[in-house]
Design a protein around this motif. Sequence first.
Motif, PDB file in Angstrom:
ATOM      1  N   TYR A  71       0.843  -1.206   0.000  1.00  0.00           N
ATOM      2  CA  TYR A  71       0.000   0.000   0.000  1.00  0.00           C
ATOM      3  C   TYR A  71       0.875   1.252   0.000  1.00  0.00           C
ATOM      4  O   TYR A  71       0.625   2.191  -0.773  1.00  0.00           O
ATOM      5  CB  TYR A  71      -0.919  -0.010   1.227  1.00  0.00           C
ATOM      6  CG  TYR A  71      -1.887   1.149   1.256  1.00  0.00           C
ATOM      7  CD1 TYR A  71      -3.125   1.057   0.623  1.00  0.00           C
ATOM      8  CD2 TYR A  71      -1.566   2.344   1.899  1.00  0.00           C
ATOM      9  CE1 TYR A  71      -4.025   2.122   0.642  1.00  0.00           C
ATOM     10  CE2 TYR A  71      -2.454   3.414   1.914  1.00  0.00           C
ATOM     11  CZ  TYR A  71      -3.676   3.300   1.283  1.00  0.00           C
ATOM     12  OH  TYR A  71      -4.548   4.360   1.294  1.00  0.00           O
ATOM     13  N   GLU A  72       1.901   1.267   0.823  1.00  0.00           N
ATOM     14  CA  GLU A  72       2.760   2.450   0.881  1.00  0.00           C
ATOM     15  C   GLU A  72       3.565   2.635  -0.400  1.00  0.00           C
ATOM     16  O   GLU A  72       3.958   3.750  -0.735  1.00  0.00           O
ATOM     17  CB  GLU A  72       3.687   2.360   2.103  1.00  0.00           C
ATOM     18  CG  GLU A  72       2.940   2.464   3.430  1.00  0.00           C
ATOM     19  CD  GLU A  72       3.794   2.982   4.579  1.00  0.00           C
ATOM     20  OE1 GLU A  72       5.033   2.963   4.454  1.00  0.00           O
ATOM     21  OE2 GLU A  72       3.207   3.420   5.588  1.00  0.00           O
ATOM     22  N   THR A 125      -4.271   0.070  -3.540  1.00  0.00           N
ATOM     23  CA  THR A 125      -4.964   1.336  -3.302  1.00  0.00           C
ATOM     24  C   THR A 125      -6.039   1.169  -2.227  1.00  0.00           C
ATOM     25  O   THR A 125      -6.424   0.048  -1.875  1.00  0.00           O
ATOM     26  CB  THR A 125      -5.645   1.831  -4.584  1.00  0.00           C
ATOM     27  OG1 THR A 125      -6.681   0.892  -4.946  1.00  0.00           O
ATOM     28  CG2 THR A 125      -4.644   1.945  -5.725  1.00  0.00           C
ATOM     29  N   LYS A 126      -6.536   2.300  -1.746  1.00  0.00           N
ATOM     30  CA  LYS A 126      -7.621   2.288  -0.756  1.00  0.00           C
ATOM     31  C   LYS A 126      -8.852   1.599  -1.328  1.00  0.00           C
ATOM     32  O   LYS A 126      -9.559   0.865  -0.615  1.00  0.00           O
ATOM     33  CB  LYS A 126      -7.958   3.721  -0.338  1.00  0.00           C
ATOM     34  CG  LYS A 126      -9.079   3.817   0.682  1.00  0.00           C
ATOM     35  CD  LYS A 126      -9.380   5.260   1.049  1.00  0.00           C
ATOM     36  CE  LYS A 126     -10.560   5.356   2.023  1.00  0.00           C
ATOM     37  NZ  LYS A 126     -10.870   6.768   2.370  1.00  0.00           N
ATOM     38  N   GLU A 184      -7.577   2.830   4.137  1.00  0.00           N
ATOM     39  CA  GLU A 184      -6.181   3.260   4.074  1.00  0.00           C
ATOM     40  C   GLU A 184      -5.350   2.319   4.931  1.00  0.00           C
ATOM     41  O   GLU A 184      -5.645   2.117   6.108  1.00  0.00           O
ATOM     42  CB  GLU A 184      -6.036   4.697   4.576  1.00  0.00           C
ATOM     43  CG  GLU A 184      -6.596   5.734   3.622  1.00  0.00           C
ATOM     44  CD  GLU A 184      -6.200   7.151   4.008  1.00  0.00           C
ATOM     45  OE1 GLU A 184      -5.297   7.296   4.864  1.00  0.00           O
ATOM     46  OE2 GLU A 184      -6.789   8.095   3.466  1.00  0.00           O
ATOM     47  N   LYS A 243      -1.820   2.122   5.720  1.00  0.00           N
ATOM     48  CA  LYS A 243      -0.430   2.475   5.968  1.00  0.00           C
ATOM     49  C   LYS A 243       0.090   1.751   7.202  1.00  0.00           C
ATOM     50  O   LYS A 243      -0.675   1.360   8.078  1.00  0.00           O
ATOM     51  CB  LYS A 243      -0.305   3.985   6.175  1.00  0.00           C
ATOM     52  CG  LYS A 243      -0.633   4.823   4.945  1.00  0.00           C
ATOM     53  CD  LYS A 243      -0.480   6.316   5.253  1.00  0.00           C
ATOM     54  CE  LYS A 243      -0.795   7.153   4.026  1.00  0.00           C
ATOM     55  NZ  LYS A 243      -0.675   8.615   4.312  1.00  0.00           N
ATOM     56  N   SER A 249      -1.391   1.661  11.176  1.00  0.00           N
ATOM     57  CA  SER A 249      -2.831   1.888  11.246  1.00  0.00           C
ATOM     58  C   SER A 249      -3.534   0.779  12.018  1.00  0.00           C
ATOM     59  O   SER A 249      -3.718  -0.334  11.500  1.00  0.00           O
ATOM     60  CB  SER A 249      -3.443   1.991   9.848  1.00  0.00           C
ATOM     61  OG  SER A 249      -4.855   2.045   9.932  1.00  0.00           O
TER      62      SER A 249
END
Length: 615
Positions: free
Chosen positions: A376-377, A382-383, A389, A391, A394
């Motif tokens: 993801y980072e 993607t979201k 999200e 990251k 989280s």
Amino acid sequence: MSWAGRILRVDLTNGLVKAEPLNMDWARAYVGSRGLASKYLVEEMDPKTDPLSPANKLIWATGPLTGTMASTGGRYTVVTKGPLTNAIACSNSGGYFGAELKMAGWDMVIVEGKSPRPVYLFISDDVAELRDASGLWGKTVWQTEEILKKTLQDPLLRVSSIGRAGENQVLYASIVNDLHRAAGRSGVGAVAGSKGLKAIAVRGTKGVGNIRDPKAFMIAVKQAKKVLADNAVTGQGLPTYGTQVLMNVINEVGALPTRNHRDVQFEGAKDISAEAMATPRKTDGRKHLVTNQACFGCTIACGRISKMDESHFTVQNKPQYWGASGGLEYEAAWALGAANGVNDLEALQYANQLCNEDGIDPISFGATVGAVMELYEMGVLTKEQVGIEAKFGSAQALAFLAEQTVTGQGFGKEVGLGSKRLTAKYGHPDLSMSVKGQEFPAYDGRGIQGMGLAYATSNRGACHLRGYTVASEVMGIPVKTDPLATEGKPELVKAFQDATAAFDSSGLCIFTTFAWGLPDLAPQISAACGEDYTPEVLGMIGERIWNMERDFNNRSGMTAADDTLPKRLLTEPARTGPAKGRVNDLAKMLPHYYEVRGWNPDGTLKPETRQRLGL
């Protein structure tokens, strides 16, 4: 003899259940539990069998000391071919189920075929029958145990079952007993799900009354228990803090894998440590940790019982999670926490409860989430794909993905594949921190060199419980070795692997080995079984088991190329701590390990090794 002398063979395809005598020649040569069940699997099944096909077998096995007064005598193992790794899988669990199965008069249950409808196996001493589980399918482990106890009107029933994750064949689904004890790794729960087997419910009233020399056994057990009580780890550290005592220790050593192994130290380690669990919360003044708990016959009591902060975002409207439940162990706390950069203790506890409730391995789950967060980072995920999200750090993403994975919804289906398949699917296979498809536990092989070799050569994929050299390299048990040195590590790893196989096969817990060696185990097994099991004999039995497992994997198609580590550990130096600038020096250790093992350079067994071990 301390064996029950009987196995239960269950043909799910035809709905048949029958008793068979135990092969006593095999029992004497492989002891029980891990070793004996693996012997049956190896002899009865083609190594190339698809793990999720009806041809795979699933074996619940006790050891000769399971159900006895020996300390920690509550262990059982589940042996099969694992869908996560395509290798031999043996997953060990504590609690009370193993002792109950033994007290019902069974050494093993061998499950074959596939049921046309969901079933569970009911065992009450000599009575064993398959029963309809259609009403249990779709239920969690916790619900399954409660329903079976009510339906069968027996609150003392012991249940070993799968949750929705096993039904959906999450590739690292576990089999859970006593609500929060689990045969957790390698996907044994997915195999049960593929067969339509929801649970085994057992009630045993026979006891284990066939100890060969009761007087000698009581003396040996008493002496061994004193050794445990007098030891700093088994008598003090584990009862007080549980395995979580390691969080700060391993972080200081510079071997705490963090953010998918990009780092070897986690700045939030103190927030998710044993000390944090035992400190009153600022929100309500209560401690996260309620008490410790012991499995059957255990004098160590390392288990954790914890209670969440009811105002935490994960459980605000979920009172079913407000009560005391199974608490965080070190491996789960690491995988759900440091591996993802998450330092929210309550979020870790929530995710851990979901893993227990629906039966998934928190190590593989957490480590797979770590790979997702890195992807993801990087912008690969993607979201919109993940659903949130995701990251590093989280707690919201961790909780969300746990909910999705145990129920098989959304991106949780991808997480349920494990990191090897997920990272390959999205074009970055090097980001899977695994060996043979199984995710690493909570030790970085750059900071603890011996563990890197142990991971690479483990027969069931990356595993800390197949050769826990951390005991020597960090804790000085039985002797202190330098964690950053490579010399002597092949011999050390082999010795730990062989001894562990012997302990696993006895029916006792591997945590006893913080205080015991084979000389402590030998008199207990000898008195119970009536055989002369010297430390040397047990060592050779452990070596025999290890080589048998290795040969099964080789015949299944695995080669020396599978004895490796992720590129990150071999090429990216640790950035902080005592191991700063170091990679794992596997290339230095592996050829010598093969020599010490008596294997050819291609990782296969030499003929003389086979002959010496009777393989």
